[in-house]
Design an enzyme around this catalytic site. Structure first.
Site, PDB file in Angstrom:
ATOM      1  N   SER A 161       0.816  -1.381   0.075  1.00  0.00           N
ATOM      2  CA  SER A 161      -0.089   0.042  -0.037  1.00  0.00           C
ATOM      3  C   SER A 161       0.857   1.276  -0.175  1.00  0.00           C
ATOM      4  O   SER A 161       1.720   1.356   0.450  1.00  0.00           O
ATOM      5  CB  SER A 161      -0.890  -0.023   1.041  1.00  0.00           C
ATOM      6  OG  SER A 161      -1.665   1.159   1.133  1.00  0.00           O
ATOM      7  N   GLU A 187      -0.395   2.556  13.071  1.00  0.00           N
ATOM      8  CA  GLU A 187       0.561   3.559  12.553  1.00  0.00           C
ATOM      9  C   GLU A 187       0.657   3.332  11.028  1.00  0.00           C
ATOM     10  O   GLU A 187       0.619   4.090  10.191  1.00  0.00           O
ATOM     11  CB  GLU A 187       1.812   3.539  13.292  1.00  0.00           C
ATOM     12  CG  GLU A 187       2.032   4.204  14.631  1.00  0.00           C
ATOM     13  CD  GLU A 187       1.515   5.456  14.737  1.00  0.00           C
ATOM     14  OE1 GLU A 187       1.699   6.261  13.692  1.00  0.00           O
ATOM     15  OE2 GLU A 187       0.871   5.824  15.461  1.00  0.00           O
ATOM     16  N   GLY A 230      -4.743  -4.734  12.545  1.00  0.00           N
ATOM     17  CA  GLY A 230      -3.560  -4.399  12.044  1.00  0.00           C
ATOM     18  C   GLY A 230      -2.883  -3.379  12.868  1.00  0.00           C
ATOM     19  O   GLY A 230      -3.225  -2.722  13.592  1.00  0.00           O
ATOM     20  N   HIS A 269      -2.095   7.479  -4.664  1.00  0.00           N
ATOM     21  CA  HIS A 269      -2.255   6.368  -3.952  1.00  0.00           C
ATOM     22  C   HIS A 269      -2.262   4.863  -4.845  1.00  0.00           C
ATOM     23  O   HIS A 269      -2.894   5.138  -5.930  1.00  0.00           O
ATOM     24  CB  HIS A 269      -3.736   6.400  -3.261  1.00  0.00           C
ATOM     25  CG  HIS A 269      -4.523   4.958  -2.700  1.00  0.00           C
ATOM     26  ND1 HIS A 269      -5.250   4.357  -3.469  1.00  0.00           N
ATOM     27  CD2 HIS A 269      -3.997   4.094  -1.741  1.00  0.00           C
ATOM     28  CE1 HIS A 269      -5.614   2.953  -2.661  1.00  0.00           C
ATOM     29  NE2 HIS A 269      -4.588   3.005  -1.738  1.00  0.00           N
ATOM     30  N   ARG A 305      -2.634  -6.581  -3.720  1.00  0.00           N
ATOM     31  CA  ARG A 305      -2.949  -7.386  -2.823  1.00  0.00           C
ATOM     32  C   ARG A 305      -3.600  -8.542  -3.210  1.00  0.00           C
ATOM     33  O   ARG A 305      -4.030  -8.857  -4.277  1.00  0.00           O
ATOM     34  CB  ARG A 305      -3.805  -6.753  -1.704  1.00  0.00           C
ATOM     35  CG  ARG A 305      -5.448  -6.594  -2.217  1.00  0.00           C
ATOM     36  CD  ARG A 305      -6.141  -5.710  -1.215  1.00  0.00           C
ATOM     37  NE  ARG A 305      -7.587  -5.390  -2.051  1.00  0.00           N
ATOM     38  CZ  ARG A 305      -7.646  -4.244  -2.768  1.00  0.00           C
ATOM     39  NH1 ARG A 305      -6.826  -3.733  -2.881  1.00  0.00           N
ATOM     40  NH2 ARG A 305      -8.892  -4.077  -3.316  1.00  0.00           N
ATOM     41  N   ASN A 340      -2.288   0.196  -4.319  1.00  0.00           N
ATOM     42  CA  ASN A 340      -2.554  -0.804  -3.439  1.00  0.00           C
ATOM     43  C   ASN A 340      -2.515  -2.058  -4.706  1.00  0.00           C
ATOM     44  O   ASN A 340      -3.528  -2.163  -5.500  1.00  0.00           O
ATOM     45  CB  ASN A 340      -3.481  -0.649  -2.573  1.00  0.00           C
ATOM     46  CG  ASN A 340      -3.962  -1.903  -1.864  1.00  0.00           C
ATOM     47  OD1 ASN A 340      -4.592  -2.734  -2.294  1.00  0.00           O
ATOM     48  ND2 ASN A 340      -3.185  -2.209  -0.566  1.00  0.00           N
TER      49      ASN A 340
END
Length: 300
Positions: free
Chosen positions: A88, A262, A259, A102, A106, A104
């Site tokens: 990500s 941070e 998860g 952005h 997966r 991602n």
């Protein structure tokens, strides 16, 4: 497949962070290796206060264990085990002429009590969020996405571009988060696509990311900007935060599977404004952006 894809995202993270550090020329990525108590962990890399990037992260994770009850209900399954891994990425440039981006990619597996895979799929995408609209940038980003898609299926680009426009949409604002890109999910084996085919598609999209974004950064990073333009950037970043905390499924999944907080919230920009009932002036560059966000365009 899970080992193969996890190795891919580790290598991609290395490639991306070294390239982005070179572009920034000042800041370096800080790395945190973390463990998830229930199984798995990840490698978080964050860059802050750079010459180009005010804040950004390129994170990978691979987590496994019992699927939490809340996610069992979401996927409509019983007591199963899972494995999920992905990369990500979010980059918030300091200059408002450079868009936020952005991405991602997966992979997910679920197992029965015997450890057999009962379901697996790929997902991901990449999308661009400008503060000032340079149409050439949007066209370049989308053309790069389309080229990657066309090598696998001539219908993929239009299908996943439309899904991106629909997904990255702040329904409570009646506007898109940005100018889109690609969004795909639940990419499973079918009569026309094996999991190996999906792997080849997703990794080609991943490999195309730097080509899609870096030329835009290089072109815009040294453009002059005013305090008012910086204020506009921070107001628009507020809409970015709203989407991530209200609508984003990835954020929700991370929080519900314990998860690393941070890493999950690294997508949030460092400086944001929420100005009461703010509306840009008619005919302004800011208004031009809003009109496109309310009415998604075909860029290629």
């Amino acid at each position: 497949m899970k080992n193969k894809f996890y190795q891919y995202i580790q290598d991609l993270q290395d490639t991306m962070t070294s390239k982005l550090e070179a572009i920034d020329g000042k800041a370096k990525f800080q790395e945190d290796i973390w463990k998830r108590p229930e199984g798995g962990g990840g490698r978080t890399r964050v860059i802050e206060n750079g010459h180009v990037f005010e804040k950004g992260g390129v994170n990978i994770s691979g987590v496994h264990g019992k699927l939490p009850k809340s996610m069992q209900a979401y996927f409509k399954v019983g007591d199963v085990d899972f494995f999920a891994c992905g990369l990500s990425l979010v980059l918030h440039p300091e200059n408002p002429m450079v868009p936020t981006v952005h991405a991602n990619w997966r992979y997910f597996e679920m197992y029965n009590k015997d450890g057999d895979i009962i379901d697996s799929w790929f997902g991901g995408g990449q999308d661009l969020t400008p503060y000032y609209l340079f149409e050439a940038d949007a066209k370049h980003f989308h053309q790069t996405c389309k080229t990657a898609c066309d090598n696998h299926n001539p219908e993929f680009y239009q299908t996943y571009k439309k899904r991106c426009d629909e997904y990255f949409y702040n329904a409570h604002r009646n506007e898109g988060r940005g100018v889109g890109g690609l969004f795909f999910d639940y990419c499973k084996a079918s009569e026309t696509m094996t999991m190996e085919n999906w792997y080849n598609f997703v990794t080609e999209v991943g490999d195309s990311f730097l080509e899609a974004y870096v030329p835009i950064v290089e072109k815009r990073k040294d453009l002059p900007y005013t305090k008012e333009q910086r204020n506009w950037q921070e107001i628009r970043r507020g809409r970015y935060v709203e989407f991530n905390l209200v609508h984003d499924k990835g954020t929700l999944f991370g929080l519900k599977t314990n998860g690393r907080i941070e890493s999950i919230l690294m997508s949030l920009p460092p400086h944001v404004q929420w100005v009461y009932d703010h509306h840009p002036e008619a005919g302004s560059d800011e208004k031009k952006l809003i009109e496109v966000l309310k009415n998604p365009k075909d860029w290629v």
